[in-house]
Design an enzyme around this catalytic site. Structure first.
Site, PDB file in Angstrom:
ATOM      1  N   ASP A 116     -38.827  65.988 -35.988  1.00  9.26           N
ATOM      2  CA  ASP A 116     -39.636  67.072 -36.534  1.00  9.26           C
ATOM      3  C   ASP A 116     -40.272  66.543 -37.818  1.00  9.26           C
ATOM      4  O   ASP A 116     -39.645  65.789 -38.566  1.00  9.26           O
ATOM      5  CB  ASP A 116     -38.769  68.270 -36.914  1.00  9.26           C
ATOM      6  N   HIS A 173     -34.416  60.829 -32.966  1.00  7.12           N
ATOM      7  CA  HIS A 173     -34.156  60.638 -31.541  1.00  7.12           C
ATOM      8  C   HIS A 173     -35.037  59.525 -30.974  1.00  7.12           C
ATOM      9  O   HIS A 173     -35.953  59.037 -31.641  1.00  7.12           O
ATOM     10  CB  HIS A 173     -34.380  61.956 -30.795  1.00  7.12           C
ATOM     11  N   SER A 276     -37.180  61.838 -45.431  1.00  4.63           N
ATOM     12  CA  SER A 276     -37.769  60.522 -45.520  1.00  4.63           C
ATOM     13  C   SER A 276     -38.834  60.335 -44.449  1.00  4.63           C
ATOM     14  O   SER A 276     -39.481  61.295 -44.034  1.00  4.63           O
ATOM     15  CB  SER A 276     -36.707  59.433 -45.430  1.00  4.63           C
TER      16      SER A 276
END
Length: 316
Positions: A116, A173, A276
Site C-alpha cells: 500500500d 509482499h 519508508s
C-alpha cells in the site's frame, strides 16, 4: 500543463498530479529549509531513540500514543485483523499489524503491487540510470550496493519506486513468485524518503541505508530494495527476521544458493517498522507497467501493476 516523468515504460509527458504541481516561492523556500534541516539533524540518534520507543511496552501510555497516531494520520483500523487499538502492547506491534483476510484481493495479473502506498516514480531504466525526481537520478549499481554484475542485469529495464506513508499498511509482499538468491544490507544515511526530500536530496534512494533482496522468477531476475529512513527503527524479512539493527557500518551479505526459499506472488516478504520506500528492478524486455501507473497515484497491495511484454504484445 505537464511534467517530465518516468511512467508507462518510458520517459514521457503526463498531467501534473496535485502533489507534483509547481510550488509557490514560499513553498519552495519551505521545502529547501526542510531538506537543509535534515542535513543538520542527528538522524542516527533520532532513529535509535524512535526504535526504543517503538519497542517499548508502556501500557496506557503506548495505547495513548497509538490512538493519537491513528487520529493524526487517519489510519483505517477497520481493515486490521485486530481493530482494537488497546490490545497492541507496543507501537511496533501496532505498526506491523496484519490485515483482515480478504482486505487486499489479489488481481489476476503477472505483476501486482507489493505494498500500500503511492507511486513515487516508475518506468524505464535509461541505461543504468533511474529517475528520482526532476533534476535527480541515480544508478542501479549505486542502489544495489556497488555490485556491477547485478546492476548490469537491469540495464534498460524497468523500475518502480513506491512510497509508504505513516498511515499505510507496512508489510511488503511479492509482486510475482520468486526464489531468493541473495540479501545485502547496505549501510547509508537516514534521510526522510517523503516526496519533498526526494526532490531535494540527490541520489536519495542509493544514499540511504537499504536492504537489497535479489530473486529469480519465472520471467528472470528481479530485485526488491527496502530503503531505510529517519526514525525507521528497523527493516525485517520473513526468512531472516530483523536485519537492522545492528548497524555495523559495513556492507553485509547473505547468500541462499540452496534455493530453498521460494515465495509465491502476494506472499509476505518483509516489513518496515515505521514508513519508508520500496524500489523494484526488472530486466529489459520482461514487463510493462499498466498505463494508469503514474507518479503520485495511490496504490494498494495486490492491485494489478503490469504484464509481461509477451502478454502485452499478444493483446495488441
Amino acid at each position: 500543463m505537464g511534467v517530465d516523468c518516468a511512467c508507462a515504460g518510458k520517459i514521457g509527458f503526463c498531467p501534473v498530479p496535485a502533489a507534483h504541481a509547481a510550488p509557490t516561492m514560499s513553498h519552495a523556500l519551505s521545502e529547501r529549509l526542510s531538506v537543509l534541516l535534515q542535513y543538520l539533524l542527528p538522524k542516527q540518534a533520532l532513529t535509535r531513540l524512535a526504535g526504543r520507543f517503538a519497542g517499548w511496552q508502556g501500557g496506557r501510555w503506548t495505547t495513548a500514543a497509538i490512538r493519537r497516531f491513528v487520529r493524526r494520520y487517519g489510519v483505517n483500523m477497520d481493515e486490521a485483523a485486530n481493530p482494537d487499538v488497546a490490545s497492541y502492547s507496543s507501537f511496533n506491534e501496532f505498526f506491523t499489524r496484519p490485515l483482515k483476510a480478504g482486505a487486499r484481493p489479489m488481481a489476476d495479473a503477472t505483476f501486482v503491487s507489493p505494498v500500500d502506498g503511492a507511486i513515487s516514480q516508475c518506468g524505464r531504466i535509461e541505461g543504468e540510470r533511474i529517475f528520482q525526481a526532476k533534476g535527480h537520478d541515480y544508478t542501479t549499481r549505486a542502489l544495489v550496493g556497488g555490485d556491477a554484475a547485478l546492476a548490469s542485469r537491469f540495464e534498460g529495464g524497468e523500475f518502480a519506486t513506491l512510497y509508504l506513508s505513516p498511515r499505510d499498511y507496512h508489510r511488503i509482499h511479492m509482486p510475482c513468485a520468486g526464489r531468493l538468491v541473495r540479501m545485502v544490507h547496505v549501510p547509508g544515511d537516514l534521510f526522510s524518503v517523503n516526496p519533498v526530500t526526494a526532490r531535494g536530496v540527490p541520489g536519495l534512494f542509493a544514499r540511504n541505508e537499504r536492504v537489497v533482496c535479489e530473486f529469480e522468477g519465472e520471467h528472470g531476475p528481479f530485485v526488491m530494495v527496502l530503503v531505510g529512513a529517519t526514525i525507521v527503527g528497523s527493516m525485517a524479512t520473513v526468512w531472516h527476521g530483523v536485519v537492522n539493527p545492528p548497524r555495523p557500518g559495513v556492507l553485509r551479505e547473505w547468500r541462499y544458493e540452496m534455493g530453498n526459499i521460494e515465495l509465491a506472488q502476494g506472499e509476505e516478504m518483509g516489513r518496515f517498522l515505521l514508513g519508508s520506500t520500496v524500489v523494484m528492478l526488472f530486466p529489459q524486455g520482461v514487463m510493462r507497467f499498466n498505463a494508469d501507473w503514474t507518479p503520485a497515484r495511490p496504490i494498494r497491495m495486490g492491485e494489478a501493476m503490469g504484464v509481461t511484454l509477451q502478454a502485452s504484445n499478444a493483446a495488441a
